[in-house]
Design an enzyme around this catalytic site. Structure first.
Site, mmCIF file in Angstrom:
data_model
loop_
_atom_site.group_PDB
_atom_site.id
_atom_site.type_symbol
_atom_site.label_atom_id
_atom_site.label_comp_id
_atom_site.label_asym_id
_atom_site.label_seq_id
_atom_site.Cartn_x
_atom_site.Cartn_y
_atom_site.Cartn_z
ATOM 1 N N HIS A 44 15.000 -32.998 43.203
ATOM 2 C CA HIS A 44 14.898 -33.321 41.782
ATOM 3 C C HIS A 44 16.233 -33.768 41.193
ATOM 4 O O HIS A 44 16.379 -33.856 39.975
ATOM 5 C CB HIS A 44 14.342 -32.130 41.001
ATOM 6 C CG HIS A 44 12.883 -31.904 41.266
ATOM 7 N ND1 HIS A 44 12.404 -31.521 42.494
ATOM 8 C CD2 HIS A 44 11.798 -32.036 40.472
ATOM 9 C CE1 HIS A 44 11.091 -31.409 42.439
ATOM 10 N NE2 HIS A 44 10.693 -31.721 41.232
ATOM 11 N N ASP A 173 12.072 -20.837 39.941
ATOM 12 C CA ASP A 173 11.719 -22.227 39.631
ATOM 13 C C ASP A 173 10.714 -22.660 40.697
ATOM 14 O O ASP A 173 11.095 -23.023 41.802
ATOM 15 C CB ASP A 173 12.978 -23.087 39.648
ATOM 16 C CG ASP A 173 12.718 -24.556 39.327
ATOM 17 O OD1 ASP A 173 11.547 -24.957 39.248
ATOM 18 O OD2 ASP A 173 13.701 -25.307 39.172
ATOM 19 N N TRP A 225 -6.440 -18.896 45.556
ATOM 20 C CA TRP A 225 -7.180 -18.973 44.288
ATOM 21 C C TRP A 225 -6.328 -18.498 43.102
ATOM 22 O O TRP A 225 -6.529 -18.923 41.974
ATOM 23 C CB TRP A 225 -8.471 -18.143 44.365
ATOM 24 C CG TRP A 225 -8.265 -16.736 44.830
ATOM 25 C CD1 TRP A 225 -7.996 -15.636 44.072
ATOM 26 C CD2 TRP A 225 -8.297 -16.290 46.195
ATOM 27 N NE1 TRP A 225 -7.859 -14.527 44.857
ATOM 28 C CE2 TRP A 225 -8.048 -14.892 46.175
ATOM 29 C CE3 TRP A 225 -8.527 -16.904 47.424
ATOM 30 C CZ2 TRP A 225 -8.009 -14.110 47.339
ATOM 31 C CZ3 TRP A 225 -8.491 -16.129 48.577
ATOM 32 C CH2 TRP A 225 -8.233 -14.765 48.531
ATOM 33 N N LYS A 226 -5.356 -17.628 43.369
ATOM 34 C CA LYS A 226 -4.514 -17.124 42.282
ATOM 35 C C LYS A 226 -3.626 -18.242 41.727
ATOM 36 O O LYS A 226 -3.477 -18.396 40.509
ATOM 37 C CB LYS A 226 -3.665 -15.956 42.774
ATOM 38 C CG LYS A 226 -4.483 -14.742 43.183
ATOM 39 C CD LYS A 226 -3.607 -13.622 43.697
ATOM 40 C CE LYS A 226 -4.456 -12.427 44.151
ATOM 41 N NZ LYS A 226 -3.609 -11.319 44.647
ATOM 42 N N GLY A 304 17.510 -17.562 42.868
ATOM 43 C CA GLY A 304 18.681 -18.170 42.255
ATOM 44 C C GLY A 304 20.001 -17.637 42.759
ATOM 45 O O GLY A 304 21.060 -18.205 42.466
#
Length: 332
Positions: A44, A173, A225-226, A304
């Site tokens: 990103h 994130d 599914w969660k 992090g």
């Protein structure tokens, strides 16, 4: 190949100027892209930059538009991104959520009609720098099937949770898919398999082959599914609070644009027991890191934690780059 941070920022600024983003906005946008790569989120940072320029060229990003407040409800405001640059809009709205939190303890900004926000961890960092917890998420174009389905009906809707900590923020994130599409493209370029199942191939079988998953657009939701349910909930909350598009509506547009996002800041400085809260966070993280490990020579880390070391190394040695992508920036 490695590129020094200042050189990367300078090249991004140069290209942004050519495409109509100038002044402080160009400096900030370039920094946000470079900071993503600096802290190891290469998918990103540099890797996303050419796609951002392409979105300016195809008209989905309006370079002169910036988010504006359209409705105010005390601690919650609705903002309209006017299809402006997604990273600049997100920065504006996270700053406003922090400002509201300093006034009301909690601040919420719901944003509609914006574009891809690039690396959302940047805005989590911003919240922590102002002693705020940051919770933020976005919806996306449909790119993930509902659990048990074969059609892409859900977005992988990235979510960030950021908690201030003296030794570096806790920064979660994550997308709602096992791997972001940027990560899948990275694995495909490198010719390697994903470390765990990433999605379904054309025959409906789970696969670690990024090329096969990119072909089907059937990425695997986190938690099965969660993750699919959480994706839907995040989408509906963002679209409802902002008055903007849901993933379903975004999927009917020619390109991925007019997204809906939420930015929540909680001002920890408002609480009289702030120092006790700080000690509890530190103690909890120390306890986590004291965990026994399944593999000898490894350690348990909080989300992090590794960014500080990656940042230090990349500042000293230069940022690792995909040579082809870096060349395309130099030639832009």
């Amino acid at each position: 190949m490695r590129v020094m941070y200042d050189e990367m920022v300078a090249q991004f600024v140069r290209v942004l100027h050519k495409h109509g983003i100038t002044g402080d906005d160009a400096d900030l946008s370039a920094k946000l892209f470079a900071d993503a790569s600096l802290e190891g989120v290469y998918t990103h940072g540099l890797n996303r930059f050419p796609k951002f320029i392409a979105s300016i060229q195809n008209g989905s990003v309006k370079v002169h538009a910036r988010a504006v407040c359209s409705e105010s409800y005390g601690m919650l405001e609705r903002w309209d991104g006017l299809q402006g640059p997604g990273n600049l809009n997100a920065w504006i709205c996270m700053k406003r959520a922090i400002g509201l939190a300093k006034q009301h303890t909690v601040g919420i900004v719901a944003l509609k009609n914006t574009n891809h926000w690039m690396r959302p961890g940047n805005y989590g960092h911003l919240a922590c720098e102002h002693d705020c917890i940051g919770l933020l998420w976005t919806n996306t174009v449909p790119n993930m099937p509902a659990w048990g389905g074969t059609d892409a009906k859900l977005g992988n809707n990235p979510l960030v949770a950021a908690i201030p900590h003296d030794e570096g923020p806790v920064l979660l994130d994550v997308a709602m898919s096992m791997f972001s599409y940027g990560k899948l493209e990275k694995y495909k370029r490198e010719g390697v398999l994903c470390p765990v199942d990433a999605g379904f191939d054309a025959q409906g079988n789970l696969s670690r082959d990024p090329a096969k998953v990119l072909e089907t657009h059937q990425v695997l939701p986190i938690g099965y599914w969660k993750g699919a349910g959480l994706s839907l909930a995040l989408d509906l909350i963002a679209a409802t609070l902002s008055g903007g598009n849901s993933t379903c509506q975004i999927g009917k547009l020619p390109v991925e644009t007019n997204l809906s996002q939420c930015f929540i800041a909680i001002n920890l400085s408002s609480f009289p027991d702030r120092q006790a809260l700080k000690r509890n966070i530190a103690a909890t993280l120390e306890d986590l890191q004291a965990s026994g490990c399944r593999e000898e020579g490894t350690a348990v880390h909080y989300p992090g934690q590794g960014m500080q070391q990656v940042r230090k190394e990349n500042l000293e040695l230069g940022i690792p780059v995909d040579e082809g992508i870096w060349k395309s920036v130099l030639e832009a």
